[in-house]
Design an enzyme around this catalytic site. Structure first.
Site, short mmCIF file in Angstrom:
data_model
loop_
_atom_site.label_atom_id
_atom_site.label_comp_id
_atom_site.label_asym_id
_atom_site.label_seq_id
_atom_site.Cartn_x
_atom_site.Cartn_y
_atom_site.Cartn_z
N ARG A 8 -21.42 -37.44 2.07
CA ARG A 8 -20.85 -36.46 1.15
C ARG A 8 -20.24 -37.17 -0.04
NH1 ARG A 8 -18.79 -31.59 2.91
NH2 ARG A 8 -18.63 -31.37 0.67
N ARG A 64 -33.26 -39.14 -11.31
CA ARG A 64 -34.69 -39.42 -11.47
C ARG A 64 -34.96 -40.61 -12.38
NH1 ARG A 64 -36.80 -36.70 -8.06
NH2 ARG A 64 -36.82 -34.45 -7.87
N CYS A 76 -31.24 -29.19 -6.74
CA CYS A 76 -30.00 -28.71 -7.33
C CYS A 76 -29.80 -27.24 -6.99
CB CYS A 76 -30.03 -28.86 -8.85
SG CYS A 76 -30.06 -30.56 -9.45
N GLU A 79 -22.98 -24.06 -6.21
CA GLU A 79 -21.98 -24.04 -5.15
C GLU A 79 -21.55 -22.60 -4.90
OE1 GLU A 79 -19.70 -25.70 -2.24
OE2 GLU A 79 -21.05 -26.84 -3.54
N ARG A 91 -21.34 -31.82 -6.50
CA ARG A 91 -21.26 -32.29 -5.11
C ARG A 91 -22.61 -32.80 -4.64
NH1 ARG A 91 -17.87 -27.70 -5.30
NH2 ARG A 91 -15.88 -27.93 -4.22
N TYR A 109 -15.34 -39.44 -3.11
CA TYR A 109 -14.80 -38.36 -3.93
C TYR A 109 -14.08 -38.98 -5.11
CZ TYR A 109 -16.08 -35.39 -0.08
OH TYR A 109 -16.81 -34.72 0.86
N ARG A 117 -11.62 -33.64 0.05
CA ARG A 117 -11.69 -34.15 1.43
C ARG A 117 -11.06 -35.53 1.53
NH1 ARG A 117 -15.13 -31.76 5.31
NH2 ARG A 117 -13.92 -33.13 6.63
#
Length: 124
Positions: A8, A64, A76, A79, A91, A109, A117
């Site tokens: 993540r 890419r 893609c 959210e 994210r 993060y 998180r």
């Protein structure tokens, strides 16, 4: 034994501007690669989400253009729009083929996304 692990990561940008979004995408991916010693050939796929306030470009464009990442499947999406959630956020969920345990995976993060998180973010 090789397993698929999820890595993540998230980062925020100051504005809905193409260059900021592409730069932040590269910053986040490079930090995830660094902290997890990733080779792109070990990536199964990368799922990228953006908050609804980021619509100036696709973050996958930046990935890419990176050497060795042209064959990695990228997706893609938006959210889930939850009231009061973090704004201007990109994210990642990277599906990574590795012999590392889940405890050995470093989630990353950066910028304003550090609040998401802190329990998973070991080194960022």
């Amino acid at each position: 034994m090789m397993s698929v692990r999820g890595i993540r990561g998230a980062i925020t940008v100051e504005a809905n501007e193409k260059e900021q979004m592409l730069q932040a995408t590269l910053e986040l991916l490079n930090e995830i690669v660094k902290q997890n010693a990733i080779d792109p050939s070990d990536i199964g796929s990368v799922f990228i989400t953006v908050t609804q306030d980021l619509d100036d470009t696709f973050p996958a464009i930046a990935i890419r253009q990176m050497a060795g990442w042209d064959l990695v499947p990228l997706m893609c999406a938006l959210e889930v729009p939850v009231k009061g959630s973090l704004e201007r956020c990109i994210r990642f969920m990277i599906h990574y083929n590795t012999d590392k345990s889940q405890a050995e995976i470093n989630h990353v993060y950066l910028a304003g996304a550090r609040v998401l998180r802190p329990d998973l973010s070991k080194k960022s």
